[in-house]
Design a protein around this motif. Structure first.
Motif, PDB file in Angstrom:
ATOM      1  N   THR B 160     -25.565   3.886   1.524  1.00 57.68           N
ATOM      2  CA  THR B 160     -26.778   3.149   1.896  1.00 57.68           C
ATOM      3  C   THR B 160     -26.890   3.011   3.403  1.00 57.68           C
ATOM      4  N   GLY B 171     -30.946   3.901   1.254  1.00 67.09           N
ATOM      5  CA  GLY B 171     -30.996   2.876   2.297  1.00 67.09           C
ATOM      6  C   GLY B 171     -32.243   3.015   3.156  1.00 67.09           C
ATOM      7  N   ILE B 174     -35.003   0.679   2.204  1.00 66.01           N
ATOM      8  CA  ILE B 174     -34.805  -0.690   2.696  1.00 66.01           C
ATOM      9  C   ILE B 174     -35.104  -0.745   4.186  1.00 66.01           C
ATOM     10  N   ILE B 189     -38.536  -3.854   0.575  1.00 64.49           N
ATOM     11  CA  ILE B 189     -37.130  -4.184   0.805  1.00 64.49           C
ATOM     12  C   ILE B 189     -36.461  -4.543  -0.521  1.00 64.49           C
ATOM     13  N   LEU B 190     -37.113  -5.453  -1.263  1.00 66.06           N
ATOM     14  CA  LEU B 190     -36.576  -5.885  -2.552  1.00 66.06           C
ATOM     15  C   LEU B 190     -36.416  -4.701  -3.497  1.00 66.06           C
ATOM     16  N   GLY B 193     -33.512  -2.489  -2.453  1.00 68.98           N
ATOM     17  CA  GLY B 193     -32.256  -3.147  -2.794  1.00 68.98           C
ATOM     18  C   GLY B 193     -31.958  -3.033  -4.274  1.00 68.98           C
ATOM     19  N   PHE B 194     -33.000  -3.234  -5.087  1.00 64.82           N
ATOM     20  CA  PHE B 194     -32.858  -3.137  -6.534  1.00 64.82           C
ATOM     21  C   PHE B 194     -32.385  -1.733  -6.928  1.00 64.82           C
ATOM     22  N   VAL B 196     -30.803   0.555  -5.148  1.00 66.97           N
ATOM     23  CA  VAL B 196     -29.433   0.813  -4.702  1.00 66.97           C
ATOM     24  C   VAL B 196     -28.431   0.111  -5.610  1.00 66.97           C
ATOM     25  N   ALA B 197     -28.726  -1.162  -5.921  1.00 71.95           N
ATOM     26  CA  ALA B 197     -27.805  -1.921  -6.765  1.00 71.95           C
ATOM     27  C   ALA B 197     -27.685  -1.275  -8.137  1.00 71.95           C
ATOM     28  N   ALA B 200     -25.529   1.884  -7.945  1.00 72.75           N
ATOM     29  CA  ALA B 200     -24.098   1.581  -7.799  1.00 72.75           C
ATOM     30  C   ALA B 200     -23.515   1.127  -9.131  1.00 72.75           C
TER      31      ALA B 200
END
Lengths: 228, 230
Positions: B160, B171, B174, B189-190, B193-194, B196-197, B200
């Motif tokens: 990221t 990344g 974001i 952004i949210l 992030g969602f 990427v999470a 992972a």
């Protein structure tokens, strides 16, 4: 007609002049880095040690607590920034939360390992002597778990020092500010390397400090080593 | 939150050049490259050290040292060295952090082989190379799988950060959101992030299942292997 070699490589990896010209900026970044790291590790310890104790007292909770911390550890720090920044804005507090979540697993896991390693005979003896649950925790279990807690703190501190640099995304990255600032400032090598070297040095110094603190906190271990 | 859902539901945000699918592809390529490079370097060395039974302390020192090096530093320093700008620099920068877990588990895996098994193999006349190939390596597979999982999850998470050097990956979404500012970019952004999470966590759980499938049942029962070594 050739210029001296020094003049050609105008962008050295290390420059005294940079250090002399920017003491305030470097010191400011270092101070911010130490403060962010310190806050994060402290908060992670304040949250993590009680969680480890809960997992130690109530065995059914061990799995969920470790799994929960594992999930928080897996989620990339930048994603956590992304989740909280729209709500909390771009202050220094926004940097601390992902760092705490990241450090939590290391502290919980190692504290728990330390607690579980307390010998059963010692626990039996404490109960036989009439120690209550809390007294046993504070006077027997936790002191004997200090090496485990300390391992967790050291791991968490070293990786948090490195991780804090990511705070640049919201403008509070401590030494990361120098690293990325140098990169964006026309690839200014001296600034990048200064930030990096200070970061690694800070991690090593804090690690040694914690190691020394641990030695002081467990005098019996030293005595035993001397006797053996 | 609403903004994020709206952003994710816009099909153009997925298919545009530099959209989610592009970024996901970059992210997976970067991570796979870094893990592959890490395996290529770490496994032979780790297995060899484990076979010879030497270098355990050096591995511990190495992994502690890499823990202290910020990813941001390798990402920014490598492009300025002989590696040059571009994707290879990002892959090498990420691979540096994949090496310690791969190295440590390969070493432990080979080292942990029961000495009696090793003696029996030698007694049956196996040479050093045969011992390594036919006895030690197969028995080390669960450890190798555990190390692979730890390294992969870590690399996917740190990939990221390639956004800082404009290296691509999720990344970037974001980063672009932060670039737009909180008011207009908050949803993006949210959403980034969602994504990427989720990636992972998917990699983590997928590899956990693969690890279980790879481990022979007889090895699974007596000792429990835990994935991460941190």
């Amino acid at each position: 007609m050739s210029l001296p070699r020094v003049a050609q490589s105008d962008n050295p990896w290390f420059s005294w002049q940079y250090l002399e010209n920017n003491p305030d900026r470097i010191l400011g970044a270092l101070t911010e880095h130490v403060s962010l790291t310190g806050q994060s590790v402290l908060l992670a310890a304040v949250l993590g040690v009680p969680l480890a104790i809960a997992a130690y007292w109530f065995r059914p909770l061990t799995g969920p607590i470790l799994a929960g911390a594992g999930v928080l550890y897996t989620i990339p720090a930048l994603a956590v920034f992304a989740f909280i920044a729209p709500y909390l804005g771009v202050g220094a507090g926004t940097v601390v939360i992902p760092l705490v979540l990241y450090a939590l697993l290391m502290i919980i896991r190692n504290t728990l390992t330390g607690l579980v390693q307390v010998p059963a005979e010692v626990r039996d003896a404490a109960q036989g002597m009439g120690y209550g649950r809390l007294a046993q925790l504070f006077r027997i279990d936790l002191p004997l778990a200090v090496p485990g807690i300390l391992t967790g703190l050291r791991l968490a501190t070293v990786s948090t020092v490195a991780m804090t640099t990511i705070g640049v995304v919201v403008g509070h990255g401590g030494l990361g500010q120098l690293i990325l600032g140098g990169f964006r400032n026309n690839f200014f090598r001296a600034e990048i390397l200064t930030g990096t070297v200070l970061c690694v040095a800070l991690a090593l110094v804090l690690d040694l400090l914690l190691l020394a603190a641990g030695r002081l906190a467990t005098p019996w271990a030293r005595r035993r080593a001397a006797a053996a | 939150m609403r903004q994020a859902i709206v952003w994710l539901n816009d099909p153009l945000n997925w298919t545009n050049p530099g959209g989610i699918l592009d970024r996901l592809g970059e992210h997976v390529t970067l991570s796979a490259g870094a893990v592959a490079l890490g395996c290529l370097v770490a496994w032979p060395v780790g297995v060899w050290l484990g076979h010879r039974g030497r270098g355990g302390n050096a591995i511990v020192v190495l992994s502690n040292l890499t823990l202290a090096i910020p990813v941001l530093a390798t990402l920014t320093i490598l492009p300025l060295t002989a590696v040059g700008f571009g994707r290879p620099a990002v892959i090498v920068a990420l691979a540096i952090f994949a090496v310690p877990p791969l190295l440590a588990t390969a070493y432990t895996g080979v080292r942990e082989v029961d000495p009696q098994t090793r003696d029996a193999a030698v007694g049956m006349g196996l040479s050093g190379g045969q011992l390594l190939r036919r006895v030690e390596l197969p028995l080390a597979v669960p450890y190798l799988a555990a190390g692979f999982r730890t390294a992969s999850v870590q690399v996917v998470a740190t990939a990221t950060l390639a956004v800082f050097v404009n290296g691509g990956g999720l990344g970037q979404i974001i980063g672009a959101g932060f670039g737009l500012g909180m008011v207009t970019g908050g949803g993006q952004i949210l959403a980034g992030g969602f994504l990427v999470a989720v990636l992972a966590l998917l990699v983590e759980s997928g590899l956990a299942l693969a690890q279980r499938a790879l481990t022979p049942r007889s090895l699974l029962r007596p000792r429990r292997l835990t994935g991460a070594s941190t």
